[in-house]
Write a protein that holds these residues in place. Sequence first.
Motif, mmCIF file in Angstrom:
data_model
loop_
_atom_site.group_PDB
_atom_site.id
_atom_site.type_symbol
_atom_site.label_atom_id
_atom_site.label_comp_id
_atom_site.label_asym_id
_atom_site.label_seq_id
_atom_site.Cartn_x
_atom_site.Cartn_y
_atom_site.Cartn_z
ATOM 1 N N ASP A 102 0.816 -1.216 0.000
ATOM 2 C CA ASP A 102 0.000 0.000 0.000
ATOM 3 C C ASP A 102 0.849 1.265 0.000
ATOM 4 O OD1 ASP A 102 -2.668 0.821 -0.160
ATOM 5 O OD2 ASP A 102 -2.683 1.423 1.937
ATOM 6 N N ALA A 103 2.146 1.135 0.274
ATOM 7 C CA ALA A 103 3.011 2.318 0.408
ATOM 8 C C ALA A 103 3.015 3.154 -0.864
ATOM 9 C CB ALA A 103 4.430 1.886 0.773
ATOM 10 N N LEU A 104 3.124 2.498 -2.008
ATOM 11 C CA LEU A 104 3.175 3.248 -3.268
ATOM 12 C C LEU A 104 1.898 4.040 -3.482
ATOM 13 C CD1 LEU A 104 4.593 2.256 -6.667
ATOM 14 C CD2 LEU A 104 2.220 2.978 -6.578
ATOM 15 N N PHE A 105 0.753 3.428 -3.197
ATOM 16 C CA PHE A 105 -0.518 4.113 -3.417
ATOM 17 C C PHE A 105 -0.720 5.233 -2.391
ATOM 18 C CE2 PHE A 105 -1.017 -0.234 -5.028
ATOM 19 C CZ PHE A 105 -1.284 0.057 -6.353
ATOM 20 N N MET A 106 -0.268 5.013 -1.165
ATOM 21 C CA MET A 106 -0.383 6.043 -0.133
ATOM 22 C C MET A 106 0.424 7.286 -0.533
ATOM 23 S SD MET A 106 -1.449 7.059 2.877
ATOM 24 C CE MET A 106 -1.964 5.573 3.747
ATOM 25 N N TYR A 107 1.647 7.048 -1.028
ATOM 26 C CA TYR A 107 2.529 8.160 -1.379
ATOM 27 C C TYR A 107 2.656 8.328 -2.890
ATOM 28 C CZ TYR A 107 3.642 7.837 3.547
ATOM 29 O OH TYR A 107 3.546 7.805 4.900
ATOM 30 N N LEU A 108 1.565 8.054 -3.597
ATOM 31 C CA LEU A 108 1.565 8.183 -5.051
ATOM 32 C C LEU A 108 1.958 9.588 -5.520
ATOM 33 C CD1 LEU A 108 1.055 6.624 -7.657
ATOM 34 C CD2 LEU A 108 -1.358 7.270 -7.513
#
Length: 637
Positions: free
Chosen positions: A150-156
Amino acid sequence: MRKYEQLAKQIVEEVGGKDNVASLTHCVTRLRFQLKDESKANDDVLKNMDGVVTVMKSGGQYQVVIGNHVADVYNDVLPIIGEIPQGTADSEQQGSLFDRFINVISGIFQPVLGLMSAAGMLKGLNILFSVVGLYTDTSGTYVFLDGISDALFMYLPVILGYTAAKKFNLKPLLGVLLGLALCYPALQLSALSGAGEPLYTLFEGTVFQSPVYLDIFGIPLISVDYTSTVIPIIIIVYFASYCQKLFDKVIPDVVKFFVSPMLTMVVSLTVGFLLIGPLATFGSNLIAEGVIAVRSFSPMVSGALVGFFWQILVIFGLHWGIIPIYINNIMTIGYDNVMMPFFAATFAQTAVVLAMMLKTKDKKLKQIAFPAVISGIFGITEPAIYGITLPRKTPFIISCIASGIAGAYYGFANLKEYIFGGMGIFEFPAMINPETHGMDDIVVAVIGICIAVPIALILTFIFYKDPKEVLETSAVQEATPSELAVKQMTAYSPLTGTVIPQEKIEDVAFSQGLLGKGLGIYPTIGEVVAPFDGTLVTVFPTKHALGIVSDEGLELLIHVGLNTVQLDGQHFTSYVEQGQRVTKGQRLLSFDIQAIEAAGFSVEVPIIVTNTQDYEDIVVTTEKTIEKDAFLFSALT
């Protein structure tokens, strides 16, 4: 030597050399060049190059389709062209406004799509494993995998800040910093709303109702959670790129190194938080609501249109205009059901190729179809489209029809995807509802595949037929020895002139038969006509040579002059195009004998059977002089 170094050198040479390359990226199957001058690229040479599937031009890009190993070829191209910018001011101004829009969107999203697919697939698999009971959704394993996926989507915004900065010629790390600022916890809706009651509420009673917890210079800061957003960071980076240009011009060099990025950051983020961010967020929500409203008019028609046209959009690169809507839907409302009717297109295309592989008698087609089917199962269909179905037209249309019918069902059944998924079979986990862990959408997706695949298989078996030359070649291969002995294929002279025995042709490659058996003609009239009914498989860009295949499979090279490639088409006129069907005696090209000789080149015309190995013997004319359309030689089987 690196594995694809030679191919990389040839590609760079044929796109006009490294000095003609403005920028280069790659996607799953294509090298995507921006060329300073597309007219310098040799389309025909590239299309016929071993290792290249085809060439496409779309959205201001010159696309060389390679296949699944494109990343390896890309890595071998980079050392040849050296350091080049990912986008230039000049290249951004090429083409129509729509082309430039597509170019910008693809440049921003291409570099991150692979990562998004990987993260989305991991997130989907994590949910799937918890649903089937491998571990619970409260276990450490689940929390760990959910966090890293989820990290990539959180800090997209951070990732898009980087790719957008490279596209808009902003310093890339400054783009990262802008994205980090948008995601900074103290400025997020969750932190602000937890600080107490809002100071006041703007636009109360409307769809734009916004509580205000802070103000900047007395101006209200509208509370927006920018994590996982797409559009705000892109517009802010675009604005920041102009701020940077302005400050770089007016700030003295002695302090420009740190003062310019500081002012760019302050100005762009102030305007971004106060104006651009809220407006872009409101716009994002309106887009999401708007496309849902349009789709609600007729889900089946909408799904059928998306399913039918998706592969056509991909061919021309126009799908980049839809992908931001797809991502925006997932980030704003938690799912996408607008673009999802495209899902069956991959399986329809794969099924068509499978049917062709089973039906055809063409051994070469069988060889290239099998790996294309394997790639298609995992979502990579470019080898199937460009190498197999599109050139044959009917199979490609069948795949669009099957995909359109399945798309209509997906629209009716409201197929949803909740996270950015993988491709092909790896996209299924993205259809698990992360809140309810429901798998209804996977069932819908499978039913759609079960609709598309049989339709594609049946229609292909009914309507696809091997070309005439394949059927005849197959018949020859199945004939008895006595039948084969009497078969011959005749070529008639394409020129008028004096016959030259092969061994007396001045070029060693031709005279020693390295390219096949044949003869030469010294022309007295500068005109070449078709030696038989057939298809032009090669028309060299320099017009001095032709490759033609007869309806019976006889492959002939007609090479006008020796070393005349150096004339670069001067003194030659072509009347045909590559891939064109021609009839015996049809004029193919003309040339100026006197001008060519005056330039210092021989006009001897070698005529060679390039598939000599397929025949028992080549029997040539015994005449000293020859008229066009007279007997030239026979190929005996």
